[in-house]
Scaffold this motif. Structure first.
Motif, PDB file in Angstrom:
ATOM      1  N   VAL A  51      -5.620 -46.601 -94.473  1.00 43.57           N
ATOM      2  CA  VAL A  51      -5.985 -46.369 -95.736  1.00 43.57           C
ATOM      3  C   VAL A  51      -5.976 -47.734 -96.391  1.00 43.57           C
ATOM      4  N   ASP A  52      -7.113 -48.109 -97.003  1.00 41.87           N
ATOM      5  CA  ASP A  52      -7.364 -49.360 -97.621  1.00 41.87           C
ATOM      6  C   ASP A  52      -7.149 -49.307 -98.912  1.00 41.87           C
ATOM      7  N   GLU A  53      -6.339 -50.147 -99.762  1.00 42.45           N
ATOM      8  CA  GLU A  53      -6.260 -49.987-101.067  1.00 42.45           C
ATOM      9  C   GLU A  53      -6.667 -51.449-101.874  1.00 42.45           C
ATOM     10  N   VAL A  54      -7.534 -51.468-102.706  1.00 39.35           N
ATOM     11  CA  VAL A  54      -7.829 -52.773-103.315  1.00 39.35           C
ATOM     12  C   VAL A  54      -6.728 -53.484-103.973  1.00 39.35           C
ATOM     13  N   GLN A  55      -6.084 -54.581-103.697  1.00 38.68           N
ATOM     14  CA  GLN A  55      -5.149 -55.462-104.307  1.00 38.68           C
ATOM     15  C   GLN A  55      -5.430 -56.296-105.173  1.00 38.68           C
ATOM     16  N   GLU A  56      -6.748 -56.956-104.933  1.00 39.62           N
ATOM     17  CA  GLU A  56      -7.055 -58.014-106.049  1.00 39.62           C
ATOM     18  C   GLU A  56      -8.478 -58.241-105.711  1.00 39.62           C
ATOM     19  N   ALA A  57      -9.454 -58.123-106.849  1.00 34.31           N
ATOM     20  CA  ALA A  57     -10.720 -58.481-106.492  1.00 34.31           C
ATOM     21  C   ALA A  57     -11.212 -59.289-107.524  1.00 34.31           C
ATOM     22  N   VAL A  58     -11.951 -60.567-107.344  1.00 32.62           N
ATOM     23  CA  VAL A  58     -12.610 -61.340-108.132  1.00 32.62           C
ATOM     24  C   VAL A  58     -14.025 -61.665-107.813  1.00 32.62           C
ATOM     25  N   VAL A  59     -14.811 -61.668-108.982  1.00 32.93           N
ATOM     26  CA  VAL A  59     -16.303 -61.890-108.784  1.00 32.93           C
ATOM     27  C   VAL A  59     -16.446 -63.464-108.959  1.00 32.93           C
ATOM     28  N   GLN A  60     -17.136 -64.126-108.234  1.00 34.69           N
ATOM     29  CA  GLN A  60     -17.418 -65.390-108.503  1.00 34.69           C
ATOM     30  C   GLN A  60     -19.036 -65.876-108.334  1.00 34.69           C
ATOM     31  N   CYS A  61     -19.446 -66.959-109.114  1.00 34.57           N
ATOM     32  CA  CYS A  61     -20.579 -67.429-108.918  1.00 34.57           C
ATOM     33  C   CYS A  61     -20.640 -68.410-108.117  1.00 34.57           C
ATOM     34  N   LEU A  62     -21.527 -68.210-106.729  1.00 32.17           N
ATOM     35  CA  LEU A  62     -21.719 -69.025-105.779  1.00 32.17           C
ATOM     36  C   LEU A  62     -22.254 -70.596-106.193  1.00 32.17           C
ATOM     37  N   ASP A  63     -23.107 -70.635-107.250  1.00 29.37           N
ATOM     38  CA  ASP A  63     -23.788 -71.756-107.761  1.00 29.37           C
ATOM     39  C   ASP A  63     -22.725 -73.023-108.760  1.00 29.37           C
TER      40      ASP A  63
END
Length: 199
Positions: free
Chosen positions: A56-68
């Motif tokens: 079972v995988d649970e999201v611990q942390e997620a960050v959206v980032q701009c590649l530019d």
């Protein structure tokens, strides 16, 4: 005959971006984004073999980032396998303009872990505005002073808002102590939403 009211800005953005005006960098308007997701893996053990029988995988942390421009996107979150807007932030950050505030936050000295040395800036920033996930504004500690059992932290804060009132509200909600805004100025560049082209 009355003139028709102008379309809502978010509606116009939505038409331009197929209904997802929030799916872009709030600083440079790029749509070249990535989600950095870290998982905690939970392995259930089969009592007969001693081997993992289910993962079972649970999201611990997620960050959206701009590649530019490489900036984190605090108006976006990752939930249930997709990127979603944070409702109380996205329109303010995508359609707003940058504001710069000079302010002080007065806190009890008991909560301050470090006010000198290499950790001082991070500690004073946290003590003034905390850290609620990805930060939606940039802070720079100019200096601090001790006032009996209080510490007055002087900062410059950059944030995105659609008006000075909204900028003040964001600062007031984020401050962890008594906030005094000494100046609040809008930067001169226009909102990205009103430019002719995406950057």
């Amino acid at each position: 005959m009355a003139e028709p009211e102008p379309d809502n800005l978010s509606d116009r953005l939505g038409d331009a971006l197929n209904g997802r005006p929030w799916l872009r960098c709030y600083r440079c308007w790029s749509q070249n984004l990535e989600a950095q997701v870290h998982y905690d893996a939970i392995l259930k053990i089969n009592p007969e073999s001693g081997e993992p029988s289910e993962r079972v995988d649970e999201v611990q942390e997620a960050v959206v980032q701009c590649l530019d421009c490489m900036h984190d996107q605090p108006h976006l979150s990752f939930a249930e396998g997709r990127i979603e807007p944070i409702e109380d932030r996205w329109e303010r950050m995508v359609t707003g303009t940058p504001w710069v505030a000079s302010c002080t936050v007065t806190v009890d000295q008991d909560i301050v872990e470090a006010c000198s040395g290499p950790e001082a800036a991070d500690s004073l920033t946290f003590d003034a505005f905390g850290e609620g996930g990805t930060r939606e504004y940039f802070t720079h500690v100019r200096f601090h002073k001790h006032d009996e059992d209080k510490i007055v932290i002087h900062l410059h804060v950059e944030l995105y808002a659609r008006s000075s009132e909204e900028a003040s509200e964001v600062l007031e909600e984020g401050a962890r102590g008594m906030l005094t805004i000494t100046s609040l100025a809008e930067e001169s560049r226009p909102p990205a939403a009103e430019t002719e082209e995406a950057h």
